[in-house]
Scaffold this active site. Structure first.
Site, mmCIF file in Angstrom:
data_model
loop_
_atom_site.group_PDB
_atom_site.id
_atom_site.type_symbol
_atom_site.label_atom_id
_atom_site.label_comp_id
_atom_site.label_asym_id
_atom_site.label_seq_id
_atom_site.Cartn_x
_atom_site.Cartn_y
_atom_site.Cartn_z
ATOM 1 N N GLN A 85 0.835 -1.194 0.000
ATOM 2 C CA GLN A 85 0.000 0.000 0.000
ATOM 3 C C GLN A 85 0.873 1.248 0.000
ATOM 4 O O GLN A 85 1.217 1.783 1.052
ATOM 5 C CB GLN A 85 -0.953 0.005 1.201
ATOM 6 C CG GLN A 85 -1.988 1.083 1.076
ATOM 7 C CD GLN A 85 -3.102 0.947 2.091
ATOM 8 O OE1 GLN A 85 -3.200 -0.024 2.819
ATOM 9 N NE2 GLN A 85 -3.952 1.948 2.121
ATOM 10 N N PHE A 86 1.211 1.701 -1.201
ATOM 11 C CA PHE A 86 2.092 2.870 -1.320
ATOM 12 C C PHE A 86 1.459 4.125 -0.730
ATOM 13 O O PHE A 86 2.160 5.058 -0.348
ATOM 14 C CB PHE A 86 2.504 3.100 -2.778
ATOM 15 C CG PHE A 86 1.451 3.755 -3.633
ATOM 16 C CD1 PHE A 86 1.453 5.133 -3.803
ATOM 17 C CD2 PHE A 86 0.466 3.007 -4.255
ATOM 18 C CE1 PHE A 86 0.492 5.751 -4.586
ATOM 19 C CE2 PHE A 86 -0.493 3.608 -5.038
ATOM 20 C CZ PHE A 86 -0.487 4.980 -5.210
ATOM 21 N N THR A 87 0.128 4.163 -0.605
ATOM 22 C CA THR A 87 -0.530 5.364 -0.098
ATOM 23 C C THR A 87 -0.180 5.652 1.359
ATOM 24 O O THR A 87 -0.418 6.765 1.838
ATOM 25 C CB THR A 87 -2.062 5.282 -0.263
ATOM 26 O OG1 THR A 87 -2.546 4.146 0.443
ATOM 27 C CG2 THR A 87 -2.448 5.189 -1.737
#
Length: 155
Positions: A85-87
């Site tokens: 989850q790069f966010t």
């Protein structure tokens, strides 16, 4: 602005069950254990992944016989559902749209994410995974609820 590294961040949620689906197909599913949302930043290395994997497997967040959080994933035989989850590296300080410049490039992030999963497996924990960079739907029953954020500054 690019960070100086060591920004790897993991959101840990103690779960009764969790699953991840891609295009309506279940690609990872666990019962009792931890959902780990994994964000990798610029400069993160396998060293951070290993440290965080060991921390994840040994974190005492499961109840003992007296109801105190005294047991780890290893103690209870729990599993991990790891979802990239790069966010988690989004910077929301300016404007209304998050900036993701602190997130590592996808090819690097995937290597570090996979290293985290392999390091977890090396501790003896069963690991299920989402599909890196896919559009995923994650379902979970948060147990407690217990939710923690791990990064290299956590100790």
């Amino acid at each position: 602005m690019v960070s100086k590294g060591n920004r790897m961040r993991i959101v840990i949620q103690r779960v009764a069950t969790a699953k991840v689906e891609v295009q309506g197909r279940v690609v990872g599913q666990i019962d009792r254990g931890v959902l780990a949302l994994v964000g990798v930043g610029h400069g993160d290395t396998i060293s951070e992944a290993k440290w965080l994997a060991e921390k994840t497997s040994q974190l005492r967040i499961f109840p003992d016989d007296e109801g105190k959080m005294n047991r780890s994933l290893l103690d209870i035989g729990g599993s991990v559902l790891a979802v990239s989850q790069f966010t988690l590296l989004g910077d929301c300080r300016k404007g209304r749209r998050p900036a993701f410049t602190d997130a590592a490039a996808p090819e690097i992030a995937n290597q570090i994410y996979q290293s985290y999963n392999e390091c977890l497996r090396a501790t003896g924990v069963r690991v299920e995974e989402g599909i890196f960079a896919a559009d995923m739907q994650v379902s979970l029953v948060n147990d407690g609820p217990v939710t923690l954020i791990l990064d290299r500054t956590s100790s």
